[in-house]
Design a protein around this motif. Sequence first.
Motif, PDB file in Angstrom:
ATOM      1  N   THR A 148       0.616  -0.868  -0.117  1.00 15.78           N
ATOM      2  CA  THR A 148      -0.186  -0.014  -0.098  1.00 15.78           C
ATOM      3  C   THR A 148       1.248   1.056   0.219  1.00 15.78           C
ATOM      4  O   THR A 148       1.993   1.940   0.968  1.00 15.78           O
ATOM      5  N   ILE A 149       1.165   2.270  -0.963  1.00 11.49           N
ATOM      6  CA  ILE A 149       1.630   3.436  -0.811  1.00 11.49           C
ATOM      7  C   ILE A 149       0.372   4.257  -0.724  1.00 11.49           C
ATOM      8  O   ILE A 149      -0.314   4.069  -1.473  1.00 11.49           O
ATOM      9  N   ALA A 150       0.810   5.293   0.128  1.00 10.26           N
ATOM     10  CA  ALA A 150      -0.057   6.800  -0.101  1.00 10.26           C
ATOM     11  C   ALA A 150       1.154   7.207  -0.425  1.00 10.26           C
ATOM     12  O   ALA A 150       1.985   8.437  -0.217  1.00 10.26           O
ATOM     13  N   THR A 151       0.181   8.209  -1.336  1.00 13.37           N
ATOM     14  CA  THR A 151       1.107   9.023  -2.309  1.00 13.37           C
ATOM     15  C   THR A 151       0.745  10.376  -1.498  1.00 13.37           C
ATOM     16  O   THR A 151      -0.378  10.621  -1.270  1.00 13.37           O
ATOM     17  N   LYS A 152       1.310  11.749  -1.871  1.00 12.94           N
ATOM     18  CA  LYS A 152       1.179  12.872  -1.918  1.00 12.94           C
ATOM     19  C   LYS A 152       0.027  13.414  -2.545  1.00 12.94           C
ATOM     20  O   LYS A 152       0.219  14.837  -2.800  1.00 12.94           O
ATOM     21  N   GLY A 153      -0.517  13.119  -4.133  1.00 16.88           N
ATOM     22  CA  GLY A 153      -0.757  13.697  -4.915  1.00 16.88           C
ATOM     23  C   GLY A 153       0.129  13.677  -5.922  1.00 16.88           C
ATOM     24  O   GLY A 153       0.905  12.480  -6.213  1.00 16.88           O
ATOM     25  N   ARG A 154       0.169  13.884  -7.126  1.00 16.51           N
ATOM     26  CA  ARG A 154       0.298  14.214  -8.838  1.00 16.51           C
ATOM     27  C   ARG A 154       2.411  13.906  -8.865  1.00 16.51           C
ATOM     28  O   ARG A 154       2.587  15.009  -7.587  1.00 16.51           O
ATOM     29  N   GLY A 155       2.829  12.862  -9.103  1.00 19.43           N
ATOM     30  CA  GLY A 155       3.867  12.662  -8.760  1.00 19.43           C
ATOM     31  C   GLY A 155       4.605  10.978  -9.081  1.00 19.43           C
ATOM     32  O   GLY A 155       3.661  10.529  -9.242  1.00 19.43           O
ATOM     33  N   THR A 156       5.878  10.869  -9.086  1.00 18.56           N
ATOM     34  CA  THR A 156       6.610   9.197  -9.264  1.00 18.56           C
ATOM     35  C   THR A 156       6.385   9.019  -7.837  1.00 18.56           C
ATOM     36  O   THR A 156       7.902   9.901  -7.587  1.00 18.56           O
ATOM     37  N   TRP A 183      20.721   1.683 -15.013  1.00 17.12           N
ATOM     38  CA  TRP A 183      19.732   3.061 -14.695  1.00 17.12           C
ATOM     39  C   TRP A 183      17.931   3.260 -14.099  1.00 17.12           C
ATOM     40  O   TRP A 183      17.579   3.444 -14.491  1.00 17.12           O
ATOM     41  N   GLN A 184      18.057   1.908 -15.144  1.00 16.80           N
ATOM     42  CA  GLN A 184      16.104   1.121 -14.118  1.00 16.80           C
ATOM     43  C   GLN A 184      16.007   1.409 -12.633  1.00 16.80           C
ATOM     44  O   GLN A 184      16.286   0.806 -11.810  1.00 16.80           O
ATOM     45  N   GLY A 185      15.028   2.296 -12.677  1.00 21.83           N
ATOM     46  CA  GLY A 185      14.107   2.418 -11.550  1.00 21.83           C
ATOM     47  C   GLY A 185      12.615   2.192 -11.463  1.00 21.83           C
ATOM     48  O   GLY A 185      12.018   2.088 -12.898  1.00 21.83           O
ATOM     49  N   LEU A 186      11.587   1.199 -11.002  1.00 24.11           N
ATOM     50  CA  LEU A 186      10.074   1.220 -10.963  1.00 24.11           C
ATOM     51  C   LEU A 186       9.263   1.998 -10.497  1.00 24.11           C
ATOM     52  O   LEU A 186       9.385   2.463  -8.631  1.00 24.11           O
ATOM     53  N   TYR A 187       8.573   2.877 -10.572  1.00 19.40           N
ATOM     54  CA  TYR A 187       7.442   3.760 -10.214  1.00 19.40           C
ATOM     55  C   TYR A 187       6.433   3.705 -10.251  1.00 19.40           C
ATOM     56  O   TYR A 187       5.861   3.330 -11.059  1.00 19.40           O
ATOM     57  N   LEU A 188       6.062   4.192  -8.655  1.00 19.45           N
ATOM     58  CA  LEU A 188       4.192   4.526  -9.123  1.00 19.45           C
ATOM     59  C   LEU A 188       4.424   5.851  -9.880  1.00 19.45           C
ATOM     60  O   LEU A 188       4.529   6.858  -9.086  1.00 19.45           O
ATOM     61  N   TRP A 189       3.604   6.217 -10.270  1.00 20.87           N
ATOM     62  CA  TRP A 189       2.745   7.485 -10.908  1.00 20.87           C
ATOM     63  C   TRP A 189       1.888   8.010 -10.680  1.00 20.87           C
ATOM     64  O   TRP A 189       0.502   6.841 -11.471  1.00 20.87           O
ATOM     65  N   GLU A 190       1.258   8.438  -9.908  1.00 19.46           N
ATOM     66  CA  GLU A 190       0.107   8.612  -9.256  1.00 19.46           C
ATOM     67  C   GLU A 190       0.004  10.374 -10.074  1.00 19.46           C
ATOM     68  O   GLU A 190       0.457  11.171 -10.388  1.00 19.46           O
ATOM     69  N   HIS A 191      -1.499  10.579 -10.809  1.00 24.06           N
ATOM     70  CA  HIS A 191      -1.661  11.217 -11.547  1.00 24.06           C
ATOM     71  C   HIS A 191      -3.131  11.901 -10.851  1.00 24.06           C
ATOM     72  O   HIS A 191      -2.682  13.096 -12.017  1.00 24.06           O
ATOM     73  N   ARG A 192      -3.566  11.254  -9.969  1.00 26.43           N
ATOM     74  CA  ARG A 192      -4.575  12.573  -9.665  1.00 26.43           C
ATOM     75  C   ARG A 192      -3.908  13.623  -8.670  1.00 26.43           C
ATOM     76  O   ARG A 192      -2.650  13.618  -8.080  1.00 26.43           O
ATOM     77  N   THR A 193      -4.870  15.002  -8.711  1.00 28.68           N
ATOM     78  CA  THR A 193      -3.573  16.180  -7.776  1.00 28.68           C
ATOM     79  C   THR A 193      -3.522  16.166  -6.407  1.00 28.68           C
ATOM     80  O   THR A 193      -2.734  16.259  -5.911  1.00 28.68           O
ATOM     81  N   SER A 194      -4.775  14.641  -6.002  1.00 26.57           N
ATOM     82  CA  SER A 194      -4.695  15.009  -4.670  1.00 26.57           C
ATOM     83  C   SER A 194      -4.847  13.243  -3.957  1.00 26.57           C
ATOM     84  O   SER A 194      -4.274  13.175  -4.849  1.00 26.57           O
ATOM     85  N   PRO A 195      -3.902  12.853  -2.402  1.00 29.76           N
ATOM     86  CA  PRO A 195      -3.421  12.141  -2.204  1.00 29.76           C
ATOM     87  C   PRO A 195      -4.773  11.297  -1.909  1.00 29.76           C
ATOM     88  O   PRO A 195      -5.961  11.555  -1.965  1.00 29.76           O
ATOM     89  N   HIS A 196      -3.764   9.743  -2.560  1.00 28.82           N
ATOM     90  CA  HIS A 196      -3.992   8.173  -2.159  1.00 28.82           C
ATOM     91  C   HIS A 196      -3.740   7.624  -1.907  1.00 28.82           C
ATOM     92  O   HIS A 196      -2.548   7.306  -2.214  1.00 28.82           O
ATOM     93  N   ARG A 197      -4.343   6.439  -0.855  1.00 34.39           N
ATOM     94  CA  ARG A 197      -3.194   5.334  -0.807  1.00 34.39           C
ATOM     95  C   ARG A 197      -3.508   4.446  -2.077  1.00 34.39           C
ATOM     96  O   ARG A 197      -4.776   3.642  -2.465  1.00 34.39           O
ATOM     97  N   ARG A 198      -2.748   3.494  -2.280  1.00 39.93           N
ATOM     98  CA  ARG A 198      -2.750   2.710  -4.187  1.00 39.93           C
ATOM     99  C   ARG A 198      -2.351   1.654  -3.294  1.00 39.93           C
ATOM    100  O   ARG A 198      -1.288   1.249  -2.908  1.00 39.93           O
ATOM    101  N   GLN A 199      -2.627   0.655  -3.669  1.00 34.52           N
ATOM    102  CA  GLN A 199      -2.721  -1.039  -3.869  1.00 34.52           C
ATOM    103  C   GLN A 199      -1.961  -1.289  -4.931  1.00 34.52           C
ATOM    104  O   GLN A 199      -1.886  -1.055  -6.302  1.00 34.52           O
ATOM    105  N   VAL A 200      -0.557  -1.823  -4.550  1.00 34.79           N
ATOM    106  CA  VAL A 200       0.070  -2.715  -5.553  1.00 34.79           C
ATOM    107  C   VAL A 200       0.106  -3.909  -5.217  1.00 34.79           C
ATOM    108  O   VAL A 200       0.238  -4.653  -3.879  1.00 34.79           O
ATOM    109  N   SER A 201       0.673  -5.089  -6.376  1.00 35.57           N
ATOM    110  CA  SER A 201       0.753  -6.352  -5.809  1.00 35.57           C
ATOM    111  C   SER A 201       2.158  -7.075  -6.265  1.00 35.57           C
ATOM    112  O   SER A 201       2.014  -6.292  -7.857  1.00 35.57           O
ATOM    113  N   VAL A 202       2.580  -7.755  -6.245  1.00 36.86           N
ATOM    114  CA  VAL A 202       3.376  -8.866  -7.246  1.00 36.86           C
ATOM    115  C   VAL A 202       3.461  -9.995  -6.871  1.00 36.86           C
ATOM    116  O   VAL A 202       3.200 -10.764  -5.684  1.00 36.86           O
TER     117      VAL A 202
END
Lengths: 138, 138, 138
Positions: free
Chosen positions: A8-16, A114-133
């Motif tokens: 679970t990734i808590a984002t602060k809004g739009r960004g990588t 040089w490869q990093g894996l990023y979650l890209w949050e596209h909404r401007t407001s913070p969200h909790r995002r679910q990622v599975s591996v």
Amino acid sequence: MIHRGELTIATKGRGTYDITQEVAGIAGASNARFGLATVFIHHTSASLIICENADASVRRDLEAFAARLVPDGDRLFTHNAEGDDDMPAHIRTILTQTSIGIPITSGKLALGTWQGLYLWEHRTSPHRRQVSVTVIGE
Amino acid sequence: MIHRGELTIATKGRGTYDITQEVAGIAGASNARFGLATVFIHHTSASLIICENADASVRRDLEAFAARLVPDGDRLFTHNAEGDDDMPAHIRTILTQTSIGIPITSGKLALGTWQGLYLWEHRTSPHRRQVSVTVIGE
Amino acid sequence: MIHRGELTIATKGRGTYDITQEVAGIAGASNARFGLATVFIHHTSASLIICENADASVRRDLEAFAARLVPDGDRLFTHNAEGDDDMPAHIRTILTQTSIGIPITSGKLALGTWQGLYLWEHRTSPHRRQVSVTVIGE
């Protein structure tokens, strides 16, 4: 052998957001020496990318490009119930990735230097995002 | 355990076609409780996307955006033997997905609440499209 | 059964390079009759696409479209230490694929009739590119 990990990734809004270490941790916990880790994000307004991880200007320029390609509040869009960033978030997701399969070698993610894996949050407001591996390995 | 299912989707021309239930049916038939379903479309002028499935305006706006980004009949394109939509169909395919890996949990596709899986037909005329689903599970 | 193959592709600079036969060779060497081959490119300025393989004009038009969508030397970009094509190469990679999962049937890649797998070099100068193929099969 199949192993699953959830993040679970808590984002602060739009960004990588760099999730390379979290995903590498799940690959490590699987005890697979060799195989494939398939990362999946369970949303339609945030996505996954593999991006250059050395110079933060790459991700700033990427953000600027996305904002120009899919402008918030574009009058083309009728789906704006959640705001000017609603439909752009869906399109930015569709133009990038919802799942990425990464090889595992010697028990580690076999990413390029040089490869990093990023979650890209596209909404401007913070969200909790679910990622599975899902690790398939031996 | 590896299981394969095949789908033939008859499209009515350009547009998005929800194939979530058909793919879920193949995942269910595999009897895998846990694993990964990799969906693949065997064409270069139709593609796969995971898109918001609640409000049809999302897919209408997406279609409008794609038509603006990659205009039919654009004079940039020389490959137009099959019509104004020929080269745009190839580009729209390349900007979206030919394969998507979806996790399986408790015998079901572990999609997020608002995620639907769509075949996106990029040609304006009807086509028969082949999609395969490879389930790796246990 | 899991099998890994590695490829090194020497590119001559920007353009598309057909790697279908090389990847098919790895799938064949795995002795898998049935399964999934996941191709991964270990870079952030070159990518993978599945594209129409019959008419070279498709790939010329695709290149022209990418050059218009993400112009080299665009003043929007600040990340240009390696030249005008530096940041466009990262964006073109992110808009296409770093991994693609292809089904294997009867010991062969189950590609559609017109599908070819291409490495897309986005830098204008020659590079050596690493690609890996993870076969999960039986």
